[in-house]
Design a protein around this motif. Sequence first.
Motif, mmCIF file in Angstrom:
data_model
loop_
_atom_site.group_PDB
_atom_site.id
_atom_site.type_symbol
_atom_site.label_atom_id
_atom_site.label_comp_id
_atom_site.label_asym_id
_atom_site.label_seq_id
_atom_site.Cartn_x
_atom_site.Cartn_y
_atom_site.Cartn_z
ATOM 1 N N ALA A 60 1.206 -1.180 -0.272
ATOM 2 C CA ALA A 60 0.216 -0.317 0.299
ATOM 3 C C ALA A 60 0.966 1.053 -0.206
ATOM 4 N N ILE A 61 2.594 1.425 0.270
ATOM 5 C CA ILE A 61 2.839 2.323 0.601
ATOM 6 C C ILE A 61 3.474 2.896 -0.900
ATOM 7 N N ASP A 62 3.985 1.699 -1.751
ATOM 8 C CA ASP A 62 3.521 1.711 -3.001
ATOM 9 C C ASP A 62 2.828 2.683 -3.747
ATOM 10 N N SER A 63 1.637 2.278 -3.676
ATOM 11 C CA SER A 63 0.356 2.774 -3.610
ATOM 12 C C SER A 63 0.439 4.309 -3.416
ATOM 13 N N THR A 64 0.450 4.587 -2.313
ATOM 14 C CA THR A 64 0.448 5.561 -1.866
ATOM 15 C C THR A 64 1.124 6.761 -2.656
ATOM 16 N N MET A 65 2.640 6.394 -2.607
ATOM 17 C CA MET A 65 3.349 7.088 -3.579
ATOM 18 C C MET A 65 2.872 7.251 -5.187
#
Length: 844
Positions: free
Chosen positions: A74-79
Amino acid sequence: MGKGIFSISFFLLFALTALGQVTKGVLLVKKETDNNLSALLEKLSQSPSDTNKINLLLKISHVYWYSRTLENKAIDSTMLYAGLALELSKTLNFTEGGNEAKFMQCKALLERNQFKDALDIASSTDGEEKARLLLLIAERGVFNFPPDSKEYIQAMPLINQASAAAKKAGSTKWMNECFVLTGKFYFNRGNVACGKRAFMDIIQSFHQSGETENVARTWSQLGTYMPENNNTYRDIIYSNEMAVKYYRQANNLKEAGYSLRDLVIIRGNHGQIVQAEKDLLEMLRLFSECHEPLSITTYYIVSDFYRFNGRYDKALDWGFAGVKAAGDNPDKQIRPYIALGNTYAALKKFDKAIQFYQIVLQYDISKSDRDKYVDCYKIANFMASGGAPKKAFRFLNDFLKKYPTLSVNNRELFASTYGYIYDLLGNQNLAEQSYLEMLRLDQAADQENGKRIGYHLTLAGGGALFIIGKYYTQHHRFKEGKKYLEASLKDPQYFDRDQELDTHKLLFKADSALGNFIPAIRHFARHKALDDSINNLAARQKISELNIKYEADKKSKDIKLLENKQKLQEAVIERSNTIRDVMIGGVVVLLLLATLAFWGFKSKQKINRRLESQQEAINTQNIILQRLLYEKDGLLADKDGLLKEKDWLLREVHHRVKNNLQIIMSLLRAQAGFLQNADAKEAIAESENRVNAIALIHQKLYNNDQIATINMPAYVSDLVNNLSNGLGVKKIKFIQAIDSLHIELSQAVPVGLILNEAITNAVKYAFNGEAGQITISFAKGEHDLVKLTVADNGRGLPENFDAMQNKSLGLQMMNGLTRQLRGVFEISGLGGVTVSLRFKLHVN
């Protein structure tokens, strides 16, 4: 024993002076209410490239941020979505969207500890947005790294750069945010004086400009962020009191209520119980007055406050209410689960406590939360207390091997747990070594608390002293045990009612063994008073009802889920699914009945064990009293002691009978829930009312000074109230004319049952839903003859009605009970129905 309630963090939202590059943001990511990712992504695929699409991209980035775990991406998608929002914002020259996109990129980079990349983004901005991003980076260093680390030390230069950017932009909001983070920086380093000075500078500034609400908000933040230990808690109380004062002046009742909530926490943690409950009730009143809905955190705090103070019925009530308010949201469910786990542990229901805390532990591990150490500590203790010390030992070893900790507080917690486990396993050498290690860490743990912002569970102070004092006393090392136990009473930090109860019991044991009989009696009396207040009948009954209600709600929810799944099945397998659901329903019913029967059996066993324990305590007290008083009062002391013991035991007999009758009533209510036939349900309800009429008598005998006779005016009043509430009476007026009579148990039970039948029949059949009046009189005449009358002004009896030939259960019961009283029973139907009973009163 541990700190039971959380401190809640939030950030200032000061007025904005719009110069330079403006930002409306704060340092927290916005939590979106519309968080269905599939729907949002579908909507995104159909959106034109305008500012609405930028806002949608940012919303998706926010949703991914709050769904991040250790395992998912999810942190990659946030970015990713923040980057798309930034590119489109540049194309459309949408400054506000670009600012929020950079903020989300910085959040994602800092989550990966990529400080340099985050600083590159901050350097590409100016004005308020630059101040915001620099503070964001500095805050990461302050809260996620130890005070001697490079990241932490670099936080202060970043705060100074942010302050310069805010000053250049003329932004009061972000200049004050810099002061706030400066205070947190010093607080986390243990420099309370400098941290406090930073906040006081803000308060003074707002005072001079007459911004009352901002004064209140800053006092509240000072109370929230000041590290809590034995040296600072008075300052924290004062800060929150000032916040309440200024919020009231600003007429902001909502925030005044939240500051009162903070006062409840800090006062409760430091033994100011009476004032804490006053603050709690005032908080609830203010929330009601300003129509502020109760948050999940509020449910949790109120529940844990009552658990902390031994009010377990109220603790369960608020805990279950919190679960209901949380719905199916796992993020919101965690705090009510913690509260319920704590309460069930206090009630010695360790299996249930572990069930709740296992869910909490998995949640905290998935969020990489430091609270997982508290969860582990509690689960290990619950396992050991529940009779599985070897299992607890393995669980604790496996957890600490996977998640080692350097925190002094955590090490103190786990040292106490190892001591407890070794003690249960019979290894007294290792047990004592562990407890002494706990004590050795105690001062350092308190000092660590003085350098930590936010929630912590600690044994520092009274908790550690109590634990080692209990250990020594239980192993007959009374002098050492007494020393530590008495010291724990002098430091009430994190001192809950259960711990206080055990402390006085252990001091009674130690003083008795050491021949200090007068202090021993004082400790025994204090223990008994606390035990009665915590374990009274009404509270136990409420706890039982709450447990049954919770289990029933859970079963209903499970059944509803099964029904929803059934509707999605293919028509071809509908018949087989219906048969399966019927079988499952039958098994659930059988399991519920078996559970209720087993619960009744366990309740009786618990009562027997408690009576045996109390009998042992009575015998011990009598021996002590006889040794103290024999020389002065001779045989009279023996006689008085025996009389007191007789009264005590009689009360416990009534107590036990009442409790067993309550079990029967609970079983009847549970059985009625599975019935479909209206007549059967009505018969069950009538039986429950009859049992309640008898139970009420034993409750009166247990609670009143007179344990041999029933005060009839009080009894009749309570019986009428119970029946009117149970039967839903609204239009019927009750008139009671009861002489001041006291009746023995042998006559009170049949009289109560006759009253129950007569009043129930009048309510059900006399008025046909119309208004009416029921008069109850109980008068004493000559020669100890008494007359009981229940008369209504309803429609009367049918023509040719013969009471002697009528076969109804109620009339047959009243006739039979009259014969038991050796009295005369009459019923007439002129101008309503009048039931009368005459009999001779037993005289002592």
